[in-house]
Motif scaffolding. Sequence first.
Motif, mmCIF file in Angstrom:
data_model
loop_
_atom_site.group_PDB
_atom_site.id
_atom_site.type_symbol
_atom_site.label_atom_id
_atom_site.label_comp_id
_atom_site.label_asym_id
_atom_site.label_seq_id
_atom_site.Cartn_x
_atom_site.Cartn_y
_atom_site.Cartn_z
ATOM 1 N N ASP A 9 0.838 -1.214 0.000
ATOM 2 C CA ASP A 9 0.000 0.000 0.000
ATOM 3 C C ASP A 9 0.865 1.253 0.000
ATOM 4 N N CYS A 10 1.925 1.217 0.789
ATOM 5 C CA CYS A 10 2.824 2.368 0.885
ATOM 6 C C CYS A 10 3.520 2.593 -0.473
ATOM 7 N N ALA A 11 4.000 1.503 -1.076
ATOM 8 C CA ALA A 11 4.668 1.615 -2.383
ATOM 9 C C ALA A 11 3.682 2.103 -3.447
ATOM 10 N N TYR A 12 2.459 1.606 -3.382
ATOM 11 C CA TYR A 12 1.441 1.983 -4.380
ATOM 12 C C TYR A 12 1.097 3.474 -4.272
ATOM 13 N N ALA A 13 1.017 3.962 -3.053
ATOM 14 C CA ALA A 13 0.717 5.398 -2.862
ATOM 15 C C ALA A 13 1.801 6.250 -3.520
ATOM 16 N N LEU A 14 3.062 5.844 -3.374
ATOM 17 C CA LEU A 14 4.165 6.604 -3.985
ATOM 18 C C LEU A 14 4.161 6.423 -5.500
ATOM 19 N N ARG A 15 3.882 5.234 -5.936
ATOM 20 C CA ARG A 15 3.832 4.944 -7.379
ATOM 21 C C ARG A 15 2.773 5.817 -8.062
ATOM 22 N N THR A 16 1.583 5.874 -7.482
ATOM 23 C CA THR A 16 0.517 6.666 -8.115
ATOM 24 C C THR A 16 0.782 8.164 -7.949
ATOM 25 N N LYS A 17 1.394 8.554 -6.843
ATOM 26 C CA LYS A 17 1.710 9.970 -6.647
ATOM 27 C C LYS A 17 2.650 10.474 -7.743
ATOM 28 N N TYR A 18 3.679 9.696 -8.055
ATOM 29 C CA TYR A 18 4.695 10.174 -8.995
ATOM 30 C C TYR A 18 4.524 9.665 -10.416
ATOM 31 N N LYS A 19 3.839 8.554 -10.596
ATOM 32 C CA LYS A 19 3.768 7.949 -11.930
ATOM 33 C C LYS A 19 2.344 7.675 -12.392
ATOM 34 N N GLY A 20 1.363 8.034 -11.583
ATOM 35 C CA GLY A 20 -0.012 7.716 -11.955
ATOM 36 C C GLY A 20 -0.181 6.220 -12.116
ATOM 37 N N LYS A 21 -0.934 5.834 -13.157
ATOM 38 C CA LYS A 21 -1.125 4.393 -13.390
ATOM 39 C C LYS A 21 -0.479 3.957 -14.703
ATOM 40 N N LYS A 22 0.464 4.768 -15.169
ATOM 41 C CA LYS A 22 1.107 4.422 -16.448
ATOM 42 C C LYS A 22 2.243 3.406 -16.250
ATOM 43 N N VAL A 23 2.418 2.607 -17.278
ATOM 44 C CA VAL A 23 3.557 1.692 -17.321
ATOM 45 C C VAL A 23 4.336 2.020 -18.593
ATOM 46 N N SER A 24 5.577 2.429 -18.466
ATOM 47 C CA SER A 24 6.346 2.702 -19.677
ATOM 48 C C SER A 24 7.027 1.413 -20.133
ATOM 49 N N VAL A 25 6.944 1.181 -21.429
ATOM 50 C CA VAL A 25 7.454 -0.069 -21.998
ATOM 51 C C VAL A 25 8.627 0.252 -22.915
ATOM 52 N N GLN A 26 9.734 -0.418 -22.690
ATOM 53 C CA GLN A 26 10.911 -0.207 -23.524
ATOM 54 C C GLN A 26 11.206 -1.445 -24.359
ATOM 55 N N LEU A 27 11.805 -1.192 -25.515
ATOM 56 C CA LEU A 27 12.265 -2.277 -26.381
ATOM 57 C C LEU A 27 13.793 -2.244 -26.402
ATOM 58 N N LEU A 28 14.391 -3.421 -26.311
ATOM 59 C CA LEU A 28 15.851 -3.508 -26.201
ATOM 60 C C LEU A 28 16.448 -4.166 -27.447
#
Length: 332
Positions: free
Chosen positions: A40-59
């Motif tokens: 819950d604590c990690a999720y609060a920080l995740r949504t505070k700074y990153k919203g609900k987006k997931v950035s996807v990279q190709l290598l």
Amino acid sequence: MSELSITLRLENWDESRPLTREEAVEILNLPEEEMPKLLDCAYALRTKYKGKKVSVQLLTNVRSGNCSQNCAYCAQSRDSEAPIEKYRRVSDEKLYGDNDLVDEKHLARHCIGLSGIGFSDEEIEDLADRIREMKKKETQICCSIGFLTEKQAKMLKEAGLDRINHNLNSSRSFYPEICTTHTYEQRVNNIKMLQGLGFEICSGGIIGMGESKEDVVDMLMDLREINPESVPINFLLPIPGTRLADRDISELTPEYCLKVLCLARLMISKSDIRCAAGREVYFKGIEPTLFKVVDSIFASGYLTAGGQGIDATMKMIEEAGFTGEIESTDEE
Ligand code: SF4
């Protein structure tokens, strides 16, 4: 500090009070019943700074194998007998094709990796030409490339390179256990030089190489000081033919792996926290929980290991209730 007090800290998270080394180790030792509070604590920080987006990279592995270094985990090392494909430069068709894919699929970034630690100026100019060509598509490009001279780093900067990946990999004290051909200090100095030139930094590590929990914490404390834009956390995939081929990975339970990622989110909250190699193995079936913590992943595999395809990755993100995003929101 008692277990109760770390639990209270998680329930009343105060970002102005960074975790101490002891508290961070306590997080890695939290009993299973306290996991919901940590998540819950990690999720609060995740949504505070990153919203609900997931950035996807190709290598794309631009240069593969024949590395002079002896990193114990790496299939491209001089000591590795892993039967990987080896080449000095991937075809332009593959490189530009992957870059087009990043553009067409609206992925966050094109990561390009080159084995080896030292490069001639001619090789860097050659790479700079290709970066200039790829930047015409305005893709974000990150390059994983050993040690550069300042002159070479400037050549890549002028070509439009956005970000450089240079991992710490483990703690300063554990580093000699995994590599003796270069030092942890060289890595830190390289990152500082690149930061000074204005590069965004991607820097993280590998979990499961035999390091202690204190080593994991020490690495994260150094990363907190570096404050990279992106922190990739890899979970060891023992590769046959490498020195860590028979490494016991039974400690890498989904719960422990999640604790490490939560700790990274708590300690370096504003950075992209990426679950890199090992995602498809250690987090299979628990992606909705994983995305409560991390906001960044790879699609289509790693340098010498396969992975989940782009479309399947995007579908999985949506099904988990998150959004695959075009751009990484580093600045908050
Ligand atoms: S991790 Fe990099 S420096 Fe180390 S052996 Fe592999 S390619 Fe070489």
